[in-house]
Design an enzyme around this catalytic site. Structure first.
Site, PDB file in Angstrom:
ATOM      1  N   HIS A  60       1.523   4.280  -3.012  1.00 24.49           N
ATOM      2  CA  HIS A  60       1.550   5.739  -2.885  1.00 24.49           C
ATOM      3  C   HIS A  60       2.759   6.317  -3.618  1.00 24.49           C
ATOM      4  O   HIS A  60       2.655   7.337  -4.314  1.00 24.49           O
ATOM      5  CB  HIS A  60       1.615   6.141  -1.412  1.00 24.49           C
ATOM      6  CG  HIS A  60       0.301   6.095  -0.695  1.00 24.49           C
ATOM      7  ND1 HIS A  60      -0.840   6.689  -1.193  1.00 24.49           N
ATOM      8  CD2 HIS A  60      -0.048   5.543   0.498  1.00 24.49           C
ATOM      9  CE1 HIS A  60      -1.837   6.501  -0.340  1.00 24.49           C
ATOM     10  NE2 HIS A  60      -1.388   5.812   0.692  1.00 24.49           N
ATOM     11  N   GLU A  91      -6.266   6.977  -0.930  1.00 19.50           N
ATOM     12  CA  GLU A  91      -6.191   5.769  -0.110  1.00 19.50           C
ATOM     13  C   GLU A  91      -6.861   4.592  -0.820  1.00 19.50           C
ATOM     14  O   GLU A  91      -6.337   3.476  -0.809  1.00 19.50           O
ATOM     15  CB  GLU A  91      -6.842   6.010   1.256  1.00 19.50           C
ATOM     16  CG  GLU A  91      -6.079   6.960   2.149  1.00 19.50           C
ATOM     17  CD  GLU A  91      -4.651   6.531   2.390  1.00 19.50           C
ATOM     18  OE1 GLU A  91      -4.406   5.307   2.557  1.00 19.50           O
ATOM     19  OE2 GLU A  91      -3.762   7.398   2.394  1.00 19.50           O
ATOM     20  N   HIS A 146       0.840  -1.205   0.000  1.00 15.57           N
ATOM     21  CA  HIS A 146       0.000   0.000   0.000  1.00 15.57           C
ATOM     22  C   HIS A 146       0.873   1.252   0.000  1.00 15.57           C
ATOM     23  O   HIS A 146       0.620   2.198  -0.766  1.00 15.57           O
ATOM     24  CB  HIS A 146      -0.914  -0.032   1.228  1.00 15.57           C
ATOM     25  CG  HIS A 146      -1.708   1.220   1.439  1.00 15.57           C
ATOM     26  ND1 HIS A 146      -3.016   1.362   1.039  1.00 15.57           N
ATOM     27  CD2 HIS A 146      -1.371   2.406   2.021  1.00 15.57           C
ATOM     28  CE1 HIS A 146      -3.455   2.565   1.354  1.00 15.57           C
ATOM     29  NE2 HIS A 146      -2.478   3.223   1.966  1.00 15.57           N
ATOM     30  N   GLU A 147       1.897   1.277   0.843  1.00 15.73           N
ATOM     31  CA  GLU A 147       2.784   2.444   0.891  1.00 15.73           C
ATOM     32  C   GLU A 147       3.579   2.590  -0.400  1.00 15.73           C
ATOM     33  O   GLU A 147       3.796   3.705  -0.886  1.00 15.73           O
ATOM     34  CB  GLU A 147       3.724   2.345   2.098  1.00 15.73           C
ATOM     35  CG  GLU A 147       3.023   2.235   3.447  1.00 15.73           C
ATOM     36  CD  GLU A 147       2.020   3.357   3.676  1.00 15.73           C
ATOM     37  OE1 GLU A 147       2.219   4.467   3.156  1.00 15.73           O
ATOM     38  OE2 GLU A 147       1.021   3.114   4.385  1.00 15.73           O
TER      39      GLU A 147
END
Length: 291
Positions: A142, A208, A138-139
């Site tokens: 980003h 997100e 997930h990071e």
């Protein structure tokens, strides 16, 4: 890995930056009246923007008490991030760890080559291997989407506006036009801060969802990230209030799960509700199983 560009995110980032630039122009004009000089506010804002652009990652890590760690200190974490970075077609970011009970993670940095992924010791103790992969992916999503840089730039204007709202009255005596420009500058700063605050939060919530989908693409296991969100959200209620407060308020937009503190915090949250994120991940998992 087939990575599809999210044009919804790209469009929102471009629109947010355009509106913030327009606010910036108005803001500079008001500060020019406030200080009675065009050059000083330009130098002040320009210097702050440059400092934030180049040093925001270090400031974020320091604010959370995180430090860069070597592969000798956290070999498994480094191997995991290196593997996921290869799967995401990204350079391996710097790895940092914050010694706190709050189970969370965030990414920072102005571009892919200068990115840092930070995790807390609370997160490492909370999640199993697949769940940790989901959070780290997930990071990395980003970073790949470049939204970390946009959020860093976007937060600059609200930070300056908030500073003037809070401390602008101290400089009123130096203004040769009297007290009226001070009141106007503070009033406009409040408007600028509110608008930029809302723009940042609207963009942050959408990004997100995009990062959740990106993590599912990188790992191929959307259910693992959904399980991680359940684990993290459940642990938040058991973390001492002092740990939740220390150094975390300004970092909410960058966390995988925001630090919440009541009703107002939920309204102004930088993240969509965890339940909705989990529902979307479960739906994506079903789609991937039937594909």
């Amino acid at each position: 890995m087939q990575w599809d560009t999210d044009w919804g995110l790209r469009g929102r980032m471009a629109f947010t930056m355009f509106l913030l630039f327009a606010l910036y122009v108005v803001f500079v004009g008001v500060l020019t009246v406030y200080f009675g000089d065009f050059l000083f506010p330009m130098i002040m804002l320009g210097g702050f923007a440059i400092a934030q652009f180049f040093f925001s990652d270090k400031l974020a890590l320091r604010g959370m008490g995180a430090r860069e760690v070597s592969a000798d200190e956290y070999p498994e974490l480094h191997r995991r991030i290196e593997r996921l970075s290869q799967q995401a077609d990204l350079p391996k970011p710097t790895v940092a760890v914050a010694d706190t009970n709050v189970p969370n993670a965030f990414a920072t940095g102005r571009n892919k080559k200068n990115a840092t992924v930070a995790v807390t010791t609370g997160l490492l103790r909370t999640l199993d291997d697949d769940e940790l992969d989901g959070v780290l992916a997930h990071e990395l999503a980003h970073v790949k989407n470049r939204d970390v840089m946009v959020m860093t730039i976007a937060s600059f204007l609200s930070t300056i506006a908030f500073f003037i709202v809070r401390w602008g009255w101290l400089f009123g005596g130096n203004n040769r036009q009297g007290g009226a420009p001070v009141i106007v500058a503070i009033a406009v700063s409040i408007v600028v801060w509110i608008v930029s605050f809302l723009l940042i939060r609207a963009l942050s919530r959408y990004r997100e969802y995009t990062a959740d989908r990106g993590a599912a693409v990188i790992t191929g296991k959307p259910g693992a990230l959904a399980s991680a969100l359940v684990s993290i959200d459940g642990r938040m209620d058991r973390v001492p209030d002092q740990d939740l407060r220390d150094g975390s308020a300004e970092m909410n937009a960058f966390f995988i799960i925001p630090i919440s503190a009541g009703f107002l915090s939920r309204i102004a949250s930088t993240h969509p509700p965890t339940e909705k994120r989990i529902d979307r991940l479960r739906e994506l998992e079903r789609e991937m199983e039937t594909a």
